[in-house]
Design a protein around this motif. Structure first.
Motif, PDB file in Angstrom:
ATOM      1  N   TRP A   1      10.106  -5.355   2.348  1.00 46.50           N
ATOM      2  CA  TRP A   1      10.073  -4.049   2.988  1.00 46.50           C
ATOM      3  C   TRP A   1       9.871  -2.881   2.025  1.00 46.50           C
ATOM      4  O   TRP A   1       9.962  -1.726   2.433  1.00 46.50           O
ATOM      5  N   VAL A   2       9.574  -3.164   0.766  1.00 47.65           N
ATOM      6  CA  VAL A   2       9.410  -2.082  -0.211  1.00 47.65           C
ATOM      7  C   VAL A   2       8.308  -1.110   0.223  1.00 47.65           C
ATOM      8  O   VAL A   2       7.248  -1.515   0.690  1.00 47.65           O
ATOM      9  N   GLU A   3       8.576   0.186   0.087  1.00 47.87           N
ATOM     10  CA  GLU A   3       7.604   1.214   0.426  1.00 47.87           C
ATOM     11  C   GLU A   3       6.519   1.312  -0.638  1.00 47.87           C
ATOM     12  O   GLU A   3       6.770   1.076  -1.821  1.00 47.87           O
ATOM     13  N   LYS A   4       5.316   1.693  -0.232  1.00 53.63           N
ATOM     14  CA  LYS A   4       4.211   1.917  -1.159  1.00 53.63           C
ATOM     15  C   LYS A   4       4.263   3.363  -1.645  1.00 53.63           C
ATOM     16  O   LYS A   4       4.117   4.288  -0.848  1.00 53.63           O
ATOM     17  N   ILE A   5       4.459   3.546  -2.939  1.00 57.00           N
ATOM     18  CA  ILE A   5       4.551   4.901  -3.476  1.00 57.00           C
ATOM     19  C   ILE A   5       3.244   5.653  -3.301  1.00 57.00           C
ATOM     20  O   ILE A   5       3.221   6.888  -3.201  1.00 57.00           O
ATOM     21  N   SER A   6       2.130   4.915  -3.213  1.00 54.82           N
ATOM     22  CA  SER A   6       0.825   5.567  -3.027  1.00 54.82           C
ATOM     23  C   SER A   6       0.729   6.289  -1.686  1.00 54.82           C
ATOM     24  O   SER A   6      -0.113   7.181  -1.512  1.00 54.82           O
ATOM     25  N   ASP A   7       1.589   5.918  -0.712  1.00 56.96           N
ATOM     26  CA  ASP A   7       1.596   6.589   0.586  1.00 56.96           C
ATOM     27  C   ASP A   7       2.270   7.955   0.528  1.00 56.96           C
ATOM     28  O   ASP A   7       2.235   8.706   1.511  1.00 56.96           O
ATOM     29  N   TYR A   8       2.909   8.275  -0.588  1.00 54.83           N
ATOM     30  CA  TYR A   8       3.712   9.488  -0.698  1.00 54.83           C
ATOM     31  C   TYR A   8       3.075  10.554  -1.594  1.00 54.83           C
ATOM     32  O   TYR A   8       3.688  11.579  -1.851  1.00 54.83           O
TER      33      TYR A   8
END
Length: 781
Positions: free
Chosen positions: A389-396
């Motif tokens: 479930w780790v978030e993609k930092i590129s989405d931020y």
């Protein structure tokens, strides 16, 4: 006299062997002459030239702990592996004739994913110095490059054929698989006492009268599980044959004839492979945690070869559990990773909030009794949750990239401006103008938990992020003055029952309040409009007007105390979001017994429902797909990142782990996301969302009680055939037998649903039949 120097590549590619040699004059000595005249050959003086590898950790150099790192000779060969890419520093040192030299090594990434090396170790993770014996464990160590978190299949073979090396005619004993971590996979095989008898049943051609001899020979092969390339084999290792007698006695005619069909049954199949159900197996993954042997013991993949089952981990009776009032950097990492399970700040203290958070994680994610304490099973589950479930930092990254009028755009996370400056005389975080160096990790992991909870139902869906980071240039161009989005906030759009919640309309407001109450407030303990928001997640007020949210929900951490808003909690690379394995961190900090303990898995001391046959079948509406059936289906479906037509009669358009895109073949009308191909993480999300539909289909169409494994077998069957297979009366006899509680007759009907005898479907139906009748989840095919 010149100084000693090292000649060789300071920037080797991981997985590729490199030669390093000494250069320079050592002095007028016999050692000098030996080096100059025999530099590239064996010399009696080689043992006077000593090479070692050193590693930089926390500003201090230490000698690497591995027998492969100590070498002698004028010229030596070193191969650096995947974990070297994560080192703060690597230094190669040579000592000779009272002098020394060093060369600093900076390894480079490998261009291609591959398995580099396979070797066999003893149970102390050392190269064996004596033959193995039955009752010992053999550990297969697989070195990989560019394969982090990919599964690797490892197979143990007994060498029956005359020549060394892998031969498909050898006896396949058993296999397991593990995910690559830090470039390594470890698989542990237990040599049960009865395995020797099995080994002696099959011998090399031409040696039947001699038997297996003094030693049995074993080796392993490794292969990338999904891509199935050429196998990489280890060298053979010897295991003492307890039945060996130097002077073989003359055999009776019956002995010469060999075992009867009755005696052979249940041991070998027609190909000479050991049948799966003859062995007790306990399978989990052992990944490399560090170079120190004590740091390498993780949850082991154990294959028991005909002997007593070896326990994976034992209960410590909570003796080694981490619990309330403890403090450590491990607890800080737990508080960050599980921030969305009840909300918490990144403190190193195990507080009341930490205890409640652990209980919520155990109840909602692990599905085990709540203890509020941390042992190995909790740590391993945190790693599982994190990887999935780790978030993609590129989405931020900052929205200034989308504004043409901004010429001097930031790199994605501001420029670090205005630290300590405020837009108001009130020096509080609300007015702090500082462009934080990334996104706060607690915010990222809070969003991960939010996505997990949303995946557990089908009414509300996560659509996309409206905004993550916004630097001051973007703020001024909008214009706006909020500082929350400088690393402390995220805005998310949603849908309800397929209706996208978009636009500035009042009808959105009650929907947003529902989502806040059902998810943000219930699970993240988020506070509304920063009321009582001290050290909690907060959301902006919902409404129409300036400073209000009308189609999205804004989540932030601006009310955290300053100590929890330190720069170290803000990240801008994917590596820092995950920050490595939490089990690895625990072992590095000395929590070895904690990592090995499994006491919190089930406090009742009984096996979970899905792992044992219940005394009574129960209403299928009370059952859910077990973790075992999810693994079973994924093994059969296999991950495919691009669109393809499945093997069914109608060749339906599919992607990922058998995710149905639409009925009929792919025709170009598919969503753009699927046309571009999807990641494994996205495929897993689609799988978990879709599996719920098949749970409901079984619950809808089967009204008689079932065991868990019968329920699971039906889920696999419908997943492959279609959720409305029974409704459309495609398998009337199977369905009728089920409803009449003729369970064995129903299981038999599985075998007829093969689309005219397609090989893959024949094998799958047999596996589902075996599961339905015998509670055996065997996905080998």
């Amino acid at each position: 006299m010149a100084d000693l120097k090292i000649s060789g590549n300071p920037n080797p590619i991981v997985g590729q062997a490199e030669k390093y040699s000494i250069e320079g004059v050592l002095g007028n000595s016999s050692l000098e002459q030996a080096i100059l005249s025999q530099k590239h050959s064996t010399s009696p003086f080689d043992n006077q030239i000593k090479w070692t590898v050193h590693i930089l950790e926390k500003g201090t150099w230490r000698k690497a702990i591995s027998p492969d790192n100590d070498k002698t000779g004028a010229t030596v060969t070193y191969t650096f592996f995947q974990q070297s890419l994560t080192r703060d520093g690597i230094r190669l040192k040579v000592e000779a004739n009272g002098k020394s030299a060093t060369i600093d090594i900076k390894t480079q990434k490998a261009p291609d994913a591959k398995i580099v090396k396979v070797e066999l170790l003893n149970d102390k993770f050392q190269k064996p110095t004596k033959p193995f014996a039955y009752g010992d464990s053999i550990i297969a160590s697989v070195h990989c490059v560019k394969m982090e978190m990919l599964p690797v299949k490892v197979t143990l073979w007994e060498d029956d054929m005359p020549k060394a090396g892998h031969n498909a005619a050898n006896s396949k004993v058993q296999y397991g698989k593990g995910n690559v971590l830090n470039g390594r996979v470890y698989v542990k095989f237990f040599l049960g006492p009865n395995a020797a008898k099995i080994a002696n049943l099959k011998v090399a051609p031409g040696k039947e009268a001699e038997g297996e001899g003094e030693m049995h020979e074993y080796y392993v092969t490794a292969e990338i599980f999904e891509k199935n390339p050429t196998r990489i084999a280890s060298a053979n290792t010897n295991v003492k044959n307890p039945d060996y007698k130097p002077e073989a006695k003359k055999q009776t005619p019956a002995q010469q004839k060999g075992p009867s069909k009755k005696e052979e049954k249940g041991i070998f199949d027609s190909a000479g492979d050991v049948l799966h159900d003859y062995y007790e197996t306990s399978v989990s993954v052992l990944n490399e945690i560090g170079e120190n042997i004590r740091e390498k013991i993780n949850s082991l993949m154990t294959v028991d070869m005909g002997g007593k089952k070896e326990e994976n981990v034992a209960s410590c009776g909570e003796k080694y559990c981490i619990k309330k009032d403890d403090s450590s950097e491990l607890i800080r990492e737990i508080n960050i990773r599980l921030a969305g399970f009840g909300g918490n700040v990144p403190t190193d203290k195990f507080t009341d909030r930490t205890e409640k958070m652990i209980k919520q994680f155990q109840r909602d994610y692990m599905k085990v009794p709540e203890t509020g304490k941390v042992c190995g099973n909790v740590l391993r589950s945190i790693d599982e949750f994190s990887n999935k479930w780790v978030e993609k930092i590129s989405d931020y990254t900052c929205l200034c990239k989308n504004v043409h009028s901004i010429t001097d755009k930031c790199s994605g996370f501001g420029k670090g401006r205005y630290n300590g400056e405020y837009s108001s005389s009130r020096k509080i975080e609300r007015y702090h103008k500082y462009e934080r160096p990334g996104i706060h990790r607690s915010l990222l992991w809070g969003t991960s938990a939010l996505q997990f909870y949303l995946s557990q139902q089908n009414v509300y869906k996560y659509l996309w992020k409206t905004a993550g980071y916004r630097c001051w240039d973007h703020n001024r161009s909008v214009p706006r003055q909020s500082t929350n989005h400088m690393g402390k906030a995220v805005d998310i759009q949603f849908s309800k029952n397929g209706h996208n919640i978009l636009g500035s309309v009042r009808s959105n407001l009650p929907l947003l309040h529902e989502i806040f109450d059902k998810f943000y407030k219930k699970y993240l303990q988020a506070k509304y409009q920063w009321i009582d928001g001290k050290n909690n997640f907060s959301i902006e007020p919902i409404g129409i007007g300036e400073g209000l949210t009308n189609s999205w929900i804004h989540l932030d951490v601006r009310e955290f105390d300053n100590e929890y808003l330190d720069d170290k909690y803000f990240v801008k690379t994917q590596e820092k979001v995950l920050n490595g394995s939490i089990v690895e961190l625990a072992k590095k900090l000395g929590f070895l017994n904690t990592c090995m303990c499994n006491s919190g898995a089930n406090n009742s001391g009984t096996k979970p429902k899905e792992d044992a046959k219940n005394d009574k079948r129960i209403d299928p509406k009370k059952l859910k797909a077990s973790s075992k059936i999810k693994l079973f289906i994924k093994d059969w479906e296999d991950f495919k990142p691009n669109l393809y037509n499945d093997d069914s009669e109608d060749h339906h358009c599919t992607i990922g782990y058998g995710h149905l895109v639409h009925l009929g073949p792919c025709n170009g009308s598919e969503p753009q996301e699927f046309k571009n191909g999807i990641s494994k993480a996205r495929a897993l999300e689609l799988f978990d969302l879709r599996i719920v539909d098949f749970e409901r289909a079984v619950q809808r169409d089967v009204t008689v009680p079932l065991y868990q494994y019968e329920f699971d077998a039906l889920i696999s069957f419908l997943f492959n055939c279609g959720e409305n297979f029974f409704v459309k009366k495609k398998a009337p006899k199977l369905h009728r037998n089920l409803l009449n509680k003729e369970y064995e007759a129903a299981a038999k009907e599985f075998l007829d649903v093969t689309s005219g005898g397609l090989g893959g479907l024949v094998k799958r139906r047999k596996a589902e039949n075996n599961m339905f009748l015998n509670n055996i989840y065997d996905s080998k095919h």
